[in-house]
Design a protein around this motif. Structure first.
Motif, PDB file in Angstrom:
ATOM      1  N   ARG A   1      -8.954  29.476  -8.093  1.00  0.00           N
ATOM      2  CA  ARG A   1      -9.761  29.781  -6.909  1.00  0.00           C
ATOM      3  C   ARG A   1     -11.005  30.547  -7.331  1.00  0.00           C
ATOM      4  O   ARG A   1     -11.012  31.240  -8.345  1.00  0.00           O
ATOM      5  CB  ARG A   1      -8.965  30.550  -5.854  1.00  0.00           C
ATOM      6  CG  ARG A   1      -8.341  31.840  -6.293  1.00  0.00           C
ATOM      7  CD  ARG A   1      -7.396  32.427  -5.240  1.00  0.00           C
ATOM      8  NE  ARG A   1      -6.264  31.583  -4.911  1.00  0.00           N
ATOM      9  CZ  ARG A   1      -5.110  32.025  -4.427  1.00  0.00           C
ATOM     10  NH1 ARG A   1      -4.948  33.322  -4.182  1.00  0.00           N
ATOM     11  NH2 ARG A   1      -4.123  31.208  -4.143  1.00  0.00           N
ATOM     12  N   LEU A   2     -12.047  30.421  -6.521  1.00  0.00           N
ATOM     13  CA  LEU A   2     -13.343  31.008  -6.843  1.00  0.00           C
ATOM     14  C   LEU A   2     -13.644  32.131  -5.865  1.00  0.00           C
ATOM     15  O   LEU A   2     -13.794  31.883  -4.665  1.00  0.00           O
ATOM     16  CB  LEU A   2     -14.431  29.928  -6.768  1.00  0.00           C
ATOM     17  CG  LEU A   2     -15.872  30.311  -7.112  1.00  0.00           C
ATOM     18  CD1 LEU A   2     -16.607  29.085  -7.672  1.00  0.00           C
ATOM     19  CD2 LEU A   2     -16.636  30.827  -5.895  1.00  0.00           C
ATOM     20  N   PRO A   3     -13.711  33.382  -6.328  1.00  0.00           N
ATOM     21  CA  PRO A   3     -14.084  34.491  -5.431  1.00  0.00           C
ATOM     22  C   PRO A   3     -15.595  34.538  -5.206  1.00  0.00           C
ATOM     23  O   PRO A   3     -16.376  34.244  -6.115  1.00  0.00           O
ATOM     24  CB  PRO A   3     -13.604  35.738  -6.182  1.00  0.00           C
ATOM     25  CG  PRO A   3     -13.511  35.337  -7.620  1.00  0.00           C
ATOM     26  CD  PRO A   3     -13.385  33.855  -7.682  1.00  0.00           C
TER      27      PRO A   3
ATOM     28  N   ALA B   1      -6.308  41.861  -4.623  1.00  0.00           N
ATOM     29  CA  ALA B   1      -7.524  41.053  -4.734  1.00  0.00           C
ATOM     30  C   ALA B   1      -8.692  41.916  -5.191  1.00  0.00           C
ATOM     31  O   ALA B   1      -8.597  43.142  -5.289  1.00  0.00           O
ATOM     32  CB  ALA B   1      -7.854  40.405  -3.388  1.00  0.00           C
TER      33      ALA B   1
ATOM     34  N   LYS C   1     -14.431  36.560  -0.223  1.00  0.00           N
ATOM     35  CA  LYS C   1     -13.654  35.404   0.227  1.00  0.00           C
ATOM     36  C   LYS C   1     -13.441  34.469  -0.962  1.00  0.00           C
ATOM     37  O   LYS C   1     -14.038  34.656  -2.034  1.00  0.00           O
ATOM     38  CB  LYS C   1     -14.346  34.677   1.381  1.00  0.00           C
ATOM     39  CG  LYS C   1     -14.177  35.362   2.737  1.00  0.00           C
ATOM     40  CD  LYS C   1     -14.620  34.452   3.874  1.00  0.00           C
ATOM     41  CE  LYS C   1     -14.246  35.031   5.232  1.00  0.00           C
ATOM     42  NZ  LYS C   1     -14.657  34.143   6.349  1.00  0.00           N
ATOM     43  N   TYR C   2     -12.625  33.448  -0.732  1.00  0.00           N
ATOM     44  CA  TYR C   2     -12.301  32.484  -1.787  1.00  0.00           C
ATOM     45  C   TYR C   2     -12.618  31.079  -1.255  1.00  0.00           C
ATOM     46  O   TYR C   2     -11.744  30.351  -0.805  1.00  0.00           O
ATOM     47  CB  TYR C   2     -10.832  32.632  -2.204  1.00  0.00           C
ATOM     48  CG  TYR C   2     -10.564  33.978  -2.838  1.00  0.00           C
ATOM     49  CD1 TYR C   2     -10.619  34.154  -4.215  1.00  0.00           C
ATOM     50  CD2 TYR C   2     -10.317  35.098  -2.041  1.00  0.00           C
ATOM     51  CE1 TYR C   2     -10.412  35.397  -4.790  1.00  0.00           C
ATOM     52  CE2 TYR C   2     -10.102  36.347  -2.610  1.00  0.00           C
ATOM     53  CZ  TYR C   2     -10.154  36.488  -3.981  1.00  0.00           C
ATOM     54  OH  TYR C   2      -9.963  37.735  -4.548  1.00  0.00           O
TER      55      TYR C   2
ATOM     56  N   ILE D   1     -10.735  26.636  -3.461  1.00  0.00           N
ATOM     57  CA  ILE D   1      -9.356  27.019  -3.741  1.00  0.00           C
ATOM     58  C   ILE D   1      -8.510  25.784  -4.029  1.00  0.00           C
ATOM     59  O   ILE D   1      -8.653  24.746  -3.375  1.00  0.00           O
ATOM     60  CB  ILE D   1      -8.784  27.822  -2.544  1.00  0.00           C
ATOM     61  CG1 ILE D   1      -7.404  28.405  -2.865  1.00  0.00           C
ATOM     62  CG2 ILE D   1      -8.760  26.990  -1.275  1.00  0.00           C
ATOM     63  CD1 ILE D   1      -6.948  29.453  -1.848  1.00  0.00           C
TER      64      ILE D   1
ATOM     65  N   HIS E   1      -8.987  37.272   3.213  1.00  0.00           N
ATOM     66  CA  HIS E   1      -9.644  37.878   2.058  1.00  0.00           C
ATOM     67  C   HIS E   1      -8.684  38.121   0.895  1.00  0.00           C
ATOM     68  O   HIS E   1      -9.124  38.507  -0.188  1.00  0.00           O
ATOM     69  CB  HIS E   1     -10.276  39.215   2.462  1.00  0.00           C
ATOM     70  CG  HIS E   1     -11.221  39.108   3.610  1.00  0.00           C
ATOM     71  ND1 HIS E   1     -12.491  38.586   3.486  1.00  0.00           N
ATOM     72  CD2 HIS E   1     -11.078  39.438   4.926  1.00  0.00           C
ATOM     73  CE1 HIS E   1     -13.095  38.615   4.672  1.00  0.00           C
ATOM     74  NE2 HIS E   1     -12.257  39.130   5.550  1.00  0.00           N
TER      75      HIS E   1
ATOM     76  N   ARG F   1      -3.722  35.201  -8.484  1.00  0.00           N
ATOM     77  CA  ARG F   1      -4.799  34.232  -8.675  1.00  0.00           C
ATOM     78  C   ARG F   1      -6.162  34.742  -8.198  1.00  0.00           C
ATOM     79  O   ARG F   1      -7.161  34.022  -8.313  1.00  0.00           O
ATOM     80  CB  ARG F   1      -4.468  32.931  -7.934  1.00  0.00           C
ATOM     81  CG  ARG F   1      -3.179  32.267  -8.386  1.00  0.00           C
ATOM     82  CD  ARG F   1      -2.959  30.957  -7.640  1.00  0.00           C
ATOM     83  NE  ARG F   1      -1.659  30.367  -7.954  1.00  0.00           N
ATOM     84  CZ  ARG F   1      -1.222  29.207  -7.450  1.00  0.00           C
ATOM     85  NH1 ARG F   1      -1.988  28.525  -6.616  1.00  0.00           N
ATOM     86  NH2 ARG F   1      -0.018  28.750  -7.778  1.00  0.00           N
ATOM     87  N   ASN F   2      -6.212  35.950  -7.670  1.00  0.00           N
ATOM     88  CA  ASN F   2      -7.420  36.429  -6.990  1.00  0.00           C
ATOM     89  C   ASN F   2      -8.396  37.191  -7.866  1.00  0.00           C
ATOM     90  O   ASN F   2      -9.367  37.742  -7.352  1.00  0.00           O
ATOM     91  CB  ASN F   2      -7.019  37.330  -5.805  1.00  0.00           C
ATOM     92  CG  ASN F   2      -6.354  36.566  -4.692  1.00  0.00           C
ATOM     93  OD1 ASN F   2      -6.497  35.353  -4.586  1.00  0.00           O
ATOM     94  ND2 ASN F   2      -5.603  37.261  -3.853  1.00  0.00           N
TER      95      ASN F   2
END
Length: 325
Positions: A153-155, A199, A219-220, A223, A236, A243-244
């Motif tokens: 996942r991409l923050p 996170a 946010k992600y 995902i 959030h 994974r965050n």
């Protein structure tokens, strides 16, 4: 170990309290099927007709092939506009946003309906994802890079966008211009970044500066959704928590401030669907009543100039290129 334990504890609680949510597809052709090479985007919207042309155009340019949205009782033509778009599956619910746990139940239901073990873009209709060189590379190149790095996942922090002169930011311009060409400034500083057991956390920005709004900005928006994923207590902080903690490779340009801002605030307060009974919007409405006008431009404001600018300012980090096809 602490993050894993926290994740397992919350996941057990959330799944035991799970709730089915009614959704019905209102698109003329009903729900479409996703193919392996599709890149789907799940979004929620309410009264964002002004942003819809730019929203769809932006994500189409990034490689999205199917938009899967829930319309939360729009009254401004949003639903009618989306029903005319052949690449949009539009859904409706008897529940409102707040009752659906601020939309989290809708999102989880849509992921279940369209299938897991695949990548999704996951945003709201006023959030526009940008990343390193997004002007020239699609999201598939980002996905391949994340897979090479074993990141799922991409923050991305939300950057509140606003014009120098709110009164001059006529929403009719959004029919032919990108929203960042109108609400074209953001705060270049005044943010805090930290990590918790669950996170990354980012606070700050224009709403914090002007209204002391203590809002979570991370946010992600990209995902990989599988059977282990759920949103738990907060969009959030999706589960599983471990994974965050990837590098911040993208940012979400967040568009709330145009010439119609007064009506937007009033409607949000009256509707009461946002976090804490729309308390952040109540603060903004009160500030407007006290001052008579809203002015977000400040010494920390800079004009948006593309993804390379965000890279230089440190809001995002480079997305590596990879050898994957």
């Amino acid at each position: 170990m602490i993050t894993w334990y926290e994740s397992a504890k919350v996941e057990r609680r959330e799944r035991s309290a799970g709730r089915d949510v009614e959704l019905r597809c209102v698109s003329p052709l009903g729900q479409t099927s996703l193919y392996p090479d599709d890149l789907p985007l799940v979004f929620l919207t309410r009264n964002d007709a002004k942003l819809m042309p730019g929203f769809l155009a932006h994500y189409r340019s990034l490689g999205v092939t199917r938009f899967i949205g829930v319309d939360d009782a729009s009254t401004d033509g949003t639903r009618e506009y989306l029903l005319d778009q052949p690449d949009v599956d539009l859904w409706a619910s008897a529940l409102r946003y707040k009752e659906a746990r601020r939309g989290r139940l809708w999102r989880e239901a849509l992921f279940a309906l369209y299938g897991g073990d695949r990548w999704y873009v996951n945003v709201d209709s006023d959030e526009f994802l940008v990343y390193d060189d997004c002007e020239n590379r699609t999201l598939w190149s980002v996905i391949h890079a994340l897979e090479d790095l074993q990141i799922s996942r991409l923050p991305a922090p939300m950057l509140d966008m606003y014009p120098v002169d709110l009164g001059a930011a006529d929403i009719s311009q959004l029919q032919t211009r990108a929203p960042w060409e109108i609400a074209d400034h953001f705060d270049s500083g005044g943010y805090s970044l930290a990590t918790t057991r669950r996170a990354i956390t980012v606070k700050g920005g224009a709403r914090h500066r002007e209204f002391e709004a203590d809002l979570e900005l991370i946010k992600y928006p990209l995902i990989f959704w599988d059977e282990d994923c759920c949103f738990g207590a907060s969009i959030h902080q999706p589960l599983p928590y471990e994974r965050n903690f990837a590098s911040v490779l993208g940012a979400l340009l967040h568009f709330k401030f145009f010439a119609d801002y007064e009506k937007v605030f009033e409607d949000a307060v009256a509707d009461g669907q946002y976090f804490d009974g729309s308390a952040a919007y109540a603060k903004m409405t009160q500030a407007l009543a006290d001052t008579g006008a809203l002015q977000l431009f400040s010494q920390s404001s800079v004009k948006f100039d593309g993804s390379k600018q965000l890279l230089r300012l440190g809001f995002i980090t480079p997305v590596p290129y990879c050898m994957s096809p």
